[in-house]
Scaffold this motif. Sequence first.
Motif, short mmCIF file in Angstrom:
data_model
loop_
_atom_site.label_atom_id
_atom_site.label_comp_id
_atom_site.label_asym_id
_atom_site.label_seq_id
_atom_site.Cartn_x
_atom_site.Cartn_y
_atom_site.Cartn_z
N ARG A 1 0.83 -1.19 0.00
CA ARG A 1 0.00 0.00 0.00
C ARG A 1 0.87 1.24 0.00
N HIS B 1 -6.15 -1.38 -7.31
CA HIS B 1 -6.49 -2.51 -6.44
C HIS B 1 -7.74 -3.26 -6.92
N GLY C 1 -3.54 -7.92 8.52
CA GLY C 1 -2.99 -6.69 7.97
C GLY C 1 -1.87 -6.15 8.83
N HIS D 1 -10.14 -4.68 2.51
CA HIS D 1 -8.89 -5.27 3.01
C HIS D 1 -9.14 -6.10 4.26
N PRO E 1 -7.54 -5.04 -2.19
CA PRO E 1 -6.40 -4.29 -1.67
C PRO E 1 -5.41 -5.23 -0.97
N TRP E 2 -4.11 -5.05 -1.04
CA TRP E 2 -3.53 -3.89 -1.70
C TRP E 2 -2.60 -4.34 -2.83
#
Length: 492
Positions: free
Chosen positions: A67, A335, A420, A400, A353-354
Motif C-alpha cells: 500500500r 487494487h 494486515g 482489506h 487491496p492492496w
Amino acid sequence: MHDTSRRWLAAALALACCLATAAPLVAASNATSGAGQNATDTGPDPCAGTIASPANGTTVISVQGFRFGKNGGKRPAKLVGVGPGGEVEWVHQNGEKYDVVWGYDVDPMANGNLFVTATVKGHETLVYEFDPQTQERVWSKTFDEADTHDADLINNGTAILVANMRNYNESAGRNDDRIFVYNRTTDEIAWEWRFADHYDPENLEENYTDDWTHVNDVDKIGEGLYLASPRNFDQAIVVNRSTNEIAMKLGEDGKKDILNEQHNPDYLESRNGTPTLLVGDSENDRIVEYANPDGDLTNGTGWNRTWTLTGDLSWPRDADRLPSGNTLVTDSSNHRVIEVTPRGKVVWEFYAPWLVYDATRLPAGEHGGPTMTDLNATGTYEVHGGADVHRNATRLEACHELLANVSGLADGGSAIGTTGGEPTDGATAEETTERAMEDETSRSAAGETDDERVEPAGARTGVAGFGLLAGVAGLLAGLALLCVGSGTSRRR
C-alpha cells in the motif's frame, strides 16, 4: 379518546415513522449484495464493484499486499478466489502460510488447479501447484533465484519455463538475466537463453549491473517458441528455442509511445493468421493490442496498434482476452480486476487491496479469445461503468479487512484474525513493490506519483459488512423503546 389510548396510538405511529426512516438504510445494505455496488457505503461485501453480468467462472487474483501513502507499507500476500457474482469463494493466505513476500503470476491448469509463482523470504523463488478445493499445495519447487515474476508449466507438466531476472554475476562481471527450462524429471536445467548474448548493453539505457532486463513474463506460444517480456527494454519478444534467435519483437528500448515498461504480453492470432499481441502497457496506464499483418515480425514498423483501452487505469499489469471477446484487466494500483467489453464498458469488477498483480479466470484460462480485428472493435476506448471504489478509502479499508480475515474456503474457512497488522517502514515507489525483501521491509525508490497513493482510511471497522447491519438493528431497537416510552415521535 382516553389519554392512555392516545399515548399508545402515538407510540404506534412513532414506531411506524421510525421504521420508515430506517428502511432506506436496510435497502441500501441489501443492494450491495446484489448486482452492482454503491461506492458510498460499506455493505456486506465491500469488495464487489460493478457486477452488470455474472462472470463465467471463478476469477483468481494475486494480491501483493503493498500500500502506498502515509499509512502504507507491506502487508501479507494472498490469492483470492471470486465467484461469478463478486462473492468471495476462498482466500489463500500464502504470505502467512508459505512465507511468500511477493505474489506474482497465477495460471490455470487443465485439472482445475493453479500454478503459482512467488518470491519467498531469503530471495528465493517458490512455484507450486495449488488445489482450490482442498486449499493445499499438491507439490512445490524452490529455485535459488531472486524475485522471479513468472514461471510456467510446459510439456505436459514435465518442465518449468522460468523468467530469471536480477541475476548479475558480480564476481564474473556478467549479467546472467535469462529464460530457462527446468526438467522436473532430471532435476536439471535443460536449456537457457541469456539476454547478454543477444543485446549489447552499450546500446541500452538500463543499468547492466543491477536490474538490467526485469524480464517479468514468459509463455510458451508454440513448439519451441517462448514469448518473453524484458520490461526494462520496453519490448515483447519471441525466442525460437531451436535457432536461439529472436523470431518476433514488438517495441524498442526508449520508444515509450509503443510500450513503456510493459507486463504480461499475451499472444493471440486472428482468423486469418495475423500475429497479435495483447499487452499491459503499464507505465502508459493503458492496455494495447498490436497486430502484424505484413509478416515482418522483427521489424517494429510492421506492427499496428489496433486497440487501446485507456482512461481510469493506474499501472495495469495484466490483460487476458476471454473467449467471449471481453478482456480481463488487472488494474494494479487501483487494487481491482475488471472485465470490460471491447468498447470499454465495465461489466464485472472486484477490489482486492492492496496492489493486485495478476488475475485469471477459471475455467476459461488466459488465452484463446478473439482479436479486436476479428470483433470489428478496433480503435481507442475509455474505461467506463466502474463503481469507483478505488476513490473511497473507507470501502478499500473494509475490503482489506474482509480479505484479511478469511483463510481457506469462505463458507468453511477459519478466521485467522486481522493479518494486515502494522505496515512496514519505507517504500514510496512502484519499483519497490517488485523487489523481494528478506525481512519484508520495503526499500525506497523514485517514481511514485500522488495519484497512485491511497490515503489512510482512518479507524477500521472490524469484520467488514457487519457495521451497517448492526447499526440499523440498534437504531430500530433504540428508537422503538424511545418512542414507546415517551409517547411522542421525532422526525429526523
